[in-house]
Design a protein around this motif. Sequence first.
Motif, PDB file in Angstrom:
ATOM      1  N   VAL A 127       0.835  -1.194   0.000  1.00  0.00           N
ATOM      2  CA  VAL A 127       0.000   0.000   0.000  1.00  0.00           C
ATOM      3  C   VAL A 127       0.871   1.245   0.000  1.00  0.00           C
ATOM      4  N   VAL A 128       0.249   2.356  -0.362  1.00  0.00           N
ATOM      5  CA  VAL A 128       0.889   3.659  -0.238  1.00  0.00           C
ATOM      6  C   VAL A 128       0.135   4.432   0.835  1.00  0.00           C
ATOM      7  N   GLN A 129       0.834   5.324   1.507  1.00  0.00           N
ATOM      8  CA  GLN A 129       0.219   6.096   2.573  1.00  0.00           C
ATOM      9  C   GLN A 129       0.029   7.529   2.112  1.00  0.00           C
ATOM     10  N   LEU A 130      -1.202   7.991   2.188  1.00  0.00           N
ATOM     11  CA  LEU A 130      -1.531   9.376   1.893  1.00  0.00           C
ATOM     12  C   LEU A 130      -1.558  10.101   3.231  1.00  0.00           C
ATOM     13  N   LYS A 131      -0.588  10.985   3.452  1.00  0.00           N
ATOM     14  CA  LYS A 131      -0.460  11.626   4.763  1.00  0.00           C
ATOM     15  C   LYS A 131      -1.279  12.900   4.888  1.00  0.00           C
ATOM     16  N   SER A 132      -1.290  13.717   3.840  1.00  0.00           N
ATOM     17  CA  SER A 132      -2.065  14.953   3.910  1.00  0.00           C
ATOM     18  C   SER A 132      -2.330  15.459   2.498  1.00  0.00           C
ATOM     19  N   VAL A 133      -3.364  16.281   2.396  1.00  0.00           N
ATOM     20  CA  VAL A 133      -3.700  16.946   1.141  1.00  0.00           C
ATOM     21  C   VAL A 133      -4.002  18.394   1.493  1.00  0.00           C
ATOM     22  N   THR A 134      -3.376  19.315   0.769  1.00  0.00           N
ATOM     23  CA  THR A 134      -3.590  20.743   0.987  1.00  0.00           C
ATOM     24  C   THR A 134      -3.852  21.410  -0.352  1.00  0.00           C
ATOM     25  N   ILE A 135      -4.884  22.241  -0.395  1.00  0.00           N
ATOM     26  CA  ILE A 135      -5.169  23.030  -1.592  1.00  0.00           C
ATOM     27  C   ILE A 135      -5.234  24.489  -1.155  1.00  0.00           C
TER      28      ILE A 135
END
Length: 187
Positions: free
Chosen positions: A113-121
């Motif tokens: 799996v890959v880890q998505l740590k954060s998303v910022t727009i």
Amino acid sequence: HLRIVTRAENEATVLYPVSLYVFNSQDVCVATQTITDNKSEPNFLLTEGTYDVYAVGVDEGRLNLPSKNNATKTTVLSLNSGKLMDDLMTAHSTVTLVDGEDAQLSLGMQRQVVQLKSVTISKVPSEVSAVEVSLSPLYENILLNGTPSGDNGSHTVTLTKQDATRTWKTTQESYLLPAIGYPTIKV
């Protein structure tokens, strides 16, 4: 006797518990066992022959893991109802046993799996009242043999407005199966 040891590749830590599945040369699952921690040393009493050994490391109860009686190398490991994907490791190795000899097999666990740590727009127009980000296509499942399957998966995260700024963000960590090719991001 076959003794199995697990190790993580690329200096990672093995994710326990690890479920082991042993298949004979006719692709029949002949034994299963669970390794609960790094001190466990599972042993299998097997006859002479060649065996494929598969390992799945995942939080207990997260995936629908097969029993010995219904396990195949291509059994889909689907999420149990209400569960989200989390860290997941698999391994495979083939071993040939000779009658009267003991063998040790070291399985190199690999993260699937890959880890998505954060998303910022940033610079989101002021009149926007909600922001979601979707990533697709992703694999939907993984097979017992460690192969990803299904090509219609996606993942959506909801972002939260950061006070009076025009920045929206989430820091909720997510684990995802890999993307298929180059994924599309939709906002």
